[in-house]
Design a protein around this motif. Structure first.
Motif, mmCIF file in Angstrom:
data_model
loop_
_atom_site.group_PDB
_atom_site.id
_atom_site.type_symbol
_atom_site.label_atom_id
_atom_site.label_comp_id
_atom_site.label_asym_id
_atom_site.label_seq_id
_atom_site.Cartn_x
_atom_site.Cartn_y
_atom_site.Cartn_z
ATOM 1 N N GLY A 150 -67.651 -88.932 97.496
ATOM 2 C CA GLY A 150 -67.566 -90.696 97.407
ATOM 3 C C GLY A 150 -66.149 -90.950 96.059
ATOM 4 N N THR A 151 -65.177 -89.745 96.272
ATOM 5 C CA THR A 151 -63.914 -89.689 95.004
ATOM 6 C C THR A 151 -63.053 -91.201 96.403
ATOM 7 O OG1 THR A 151 -64.191 -88.440 94.240
ATOM 8 C CG2 THR A 151 -62.352 -89.005 94.527
ATOM 9 N N PRO A 152 -62.316 -92.352 95.124
ATOM 10 C CA PRO A 152 -61.591 -92.683 95.830
ATOM 11 C C PRO A 152 -60.121 -91.794 96.365
ATOM 12 C CG PRO A 152 -62.371 -94.199 94.316
ATOM 13 C CD PRO A 152 -62.658 -92.502 94.095
ATOM 14 N N ASP A 153 -59.533 -92.175 97.916
ATOM 15 C CA ASP A 153 -58.421 -91.797 98.535
ATOM 16 C C ASP A 153 -57.902 -92.822 98.108
ATOM 17 O OD1 ASP A 153 -56.980 -90.621 99.824
ATOM 18 O OD2 ASP A 153 -57.937 -90.103 101.453
ATOM 19 N N LEU A 154 -57.084 -92.492 96.832
ATOM 20 C CA LEU A 154 -55.908 -94.107 96.454
ATOM 21 C C LEU A 154 -54.952 -93.686 97.205
ATOM 22 C CD1 LEU A 154 -55.636 -93.045 92.333
ATOM 23 C CD2 LEU A 154 -56.903 -94.239 94.139
ATOM 24 N N GLU A 155 -54.793 -93.082 97.499
ATOM 25 C CA GLU A 155 -53.097 -92.834 98.739
ATOM 26 C C GLU A 155 -53.161 -93.449 100.210
ATOM 27 O OE1 GLU A 155 -50.238 -89.252 100.741
ATOM 28 O OE2 GLU A 155 -50.734 -89.224 99.294
ATOM 29 N N ALA A 156 -54.365 -93.187 100.616
ATOM 30 C CA ALA A 156 -54.988 -93.705 102.053
ATOM 31 C C ALA A 156 -55.060 -95.553 101.437
ATOM 32 C CB ALA A 156 -56.125 -93.115 102.612
#
Length: 342
Positions: A272-278
Motif C-alpha cells: 500500500g505504499t504510494p508510487d510517487l514516480e508513477a
C-alpha cells in the motif's frame, strides 16, 4: 485556500542535465543542410507553451538563406482564450519579423488551412514547373509529424504518412517528400519533407531545460519525474491551485500532492505504499494532454523578448561550442563515478 501563498520562484537546479543532443540530431541537421538548395520554404515548428525555450538557434545558423514560416504548434494546450493570450501572440509576431508567424492546432482544420494557404501563396510566387519543396523542422516532439499529417489530410485528403508518439525521437531521419497541395496546370504542387527533431547542443538555463522536459522534448527518463512534477506544481499554483483540488488542497509540497494522488488513483506499490514516480508521470501526462489547465510556461513580454534577442546576439551558442561543453560534462560525470567506486 485563502491563506495559501504559492512559490514566487522555482529553485535553480544546477545539477540538471543540460543536453539532449543525440547522434541522430546531428546527422539529421547535416542532411537538412544538404537539402537546402532544393528547398523553397522552411517551416519551423515551436511549442506554443514554450515559445522562447523551444526556439533552436541551430536552425537559423545552419538553414539560413531560405524564407521561414514559424508555426507555434499545440496552441490548444496553451491558449486559454484570455486577452493576455492575444497580447502574447501579437508580441511574438512582432518579435519574429520579418519571418511570418502562425499559431496552430493540428486538430483544428481552420488553422491547418491557414498554413496551407501560406504555402500555396509562396509556391505560386515561385512559379516552378516542378512544384515547390518545403521542409518542416523543429525541436524534438514539438508536433512536426502531426502537423505534416494534418496538412496532408486537409490539403490532399489522404491519410497519415508520418509516425507520431508521446515521446521524442519517433522521427530519426529525414524522410521523403509528401504532397500537401495538389498541383495545377502550371505545376506539380507543393511537397513537404519531415525531419527529425534537433535539440540544442547545450542549454545554459536550467529552468529552460525543465520547460523542455515538461513539454516532452526530452525523454521522461532524463530528469526525475518527481522533479518535473514539482516544477509543474509550481506553475499550477501560479495559474490556479484549485485545478488539482480533487486530490489535495493547495500545497507547495510535491510529495504531499503525489502521496494524495497515488492513494486516490490507486497507484500503490506492495504493502500500500504510494508510487510517487508513477503518480508524477501521470500528473505530467495529464497536463500535457490539456487536463490540468492550458497555459504558457515562458513569460512573454516586451522585456523578456528583448532579453532573448540580446542573449542570442551575444552568446550565439554554436554547435562546436555546445559539443565541447557536453563532452566536458560527460568527462566530469565519469570522474565523479570513478571517485565513487574508489
Amino acid at each position: 485556500m485563502a491563506n495559501f501563498v504559492p512559490r514566487s520562484v522555482f529553485p535553480t537546479l544546477n545539477s540538471l542535465p543540460r543536453s539532449y543532443f543525440l547522434g541522430h540530431h546531428k546527422a539529421g541537421l547535416d542532411k537538412m543542410k544538404t537539402m537546402l538548395s532544393h528547398t523553397d520554404l522552411i517551416i519551423e515548428c515551436r511549442d506554443y507553451r514554450i515559445p522562447l525555450a523551444s526556439r533552436n538557434p541551430l536552425f537559423e545558423e545552419n538553414l539560413a538563406g531560405r524564407q521561414r514560416l514559424v508555426v507555434y504548434t499545440k496552441r490548444d494546450l496553451g491558449n486559454g482564450g484570455h486577452h493576455r493570450d492575444k497580447t502574447r501572440e501579437f508580441l511574438i509576431q512582432e518579435f519574429q519579423r520579418p519571418s511570418a508567424v502562425l499559431f496552430s492546432d493540428y486538430k483544428d482544420k481552420s488553422s491547418v488551412r491557414k498554413i496551407l494557404e501560406f504555402a500555396r501563396t509562396h509556391a505560386a510566387a515561385a512559379d516552378s514547373l516542378t512544384g515547390s519543396r518545403m521542409m518542416v523542422v523543429g525541436m524534438p516532439n514539438v508536433g512536426k509529424s502531426s502537423l505534416l499529417n494534418a496538412l496532408r489530410g486537409v490539403g490532399v485528403h489522404k491519410g497519415k504518412v508520418a509516425q507520431t508518439g508521446a515521446q521524442p525521437g519517433v522521427t530519426r531521419k529525414v524522410g521523403t517528400t509528401v504532397k500537401i497541395i495538389e498541383g495545377e496546370e502550371s505545376g506539380e504542387g507543393v511537397y513537404l519533407m519531415d525531419t527529425p527533431g534537433v535539440f540544442i547542443p547545450y542549454v545554459p538555463d536550467s529552468e529552460a531545460m525543465l520547460k523542455l522536459a515538461l513539454c516532452g522534448s526530452v525523454k521522461d527518463t532524463i530528469i526525475a519525474p518527481t522533479t518535473l512534477a514539482d516544477y509543474l506544481l509550481y506553475h499550477l499554483n501560479l495559474y490556479d491551485p484549485s485545478i488539482y483540488g480533487w486530490y489535495e488542497p493547495p500545497t507547495n509540497d510535491i510529495v504531499q500532492l503525489l502521496d494524495a494522488l497515488a492513494r486516490k488513483t490507486g497507484r500503490l506499490q506492495k504493502g500500500g505504499t504510494p508510487d510517487l514516480e508513477a503518480s508524477a508521470l501521470w500528473l505530467i501526462q495529464r497536463w500535457r494532454n490539456g487536463h490540468l489547465g492550458r497555459f504558457v510556461l515562458d513569460e512573454v513580454t516586451s522585456d523578456t523578448l528583448e532579453a532573448e534577442r540580446r542573449a542570442n546576439e551575444s552568446v550565439g551558442q554554436s554547435l562546436s561550442q555546445g559539443r565541447k561543453m557536453v563532452k566536458e560534462l560527460r568527462k566530469q560525470k565519469s570522474r565523479e563515478k570513478h571517485l565513487d567506486t574508489q
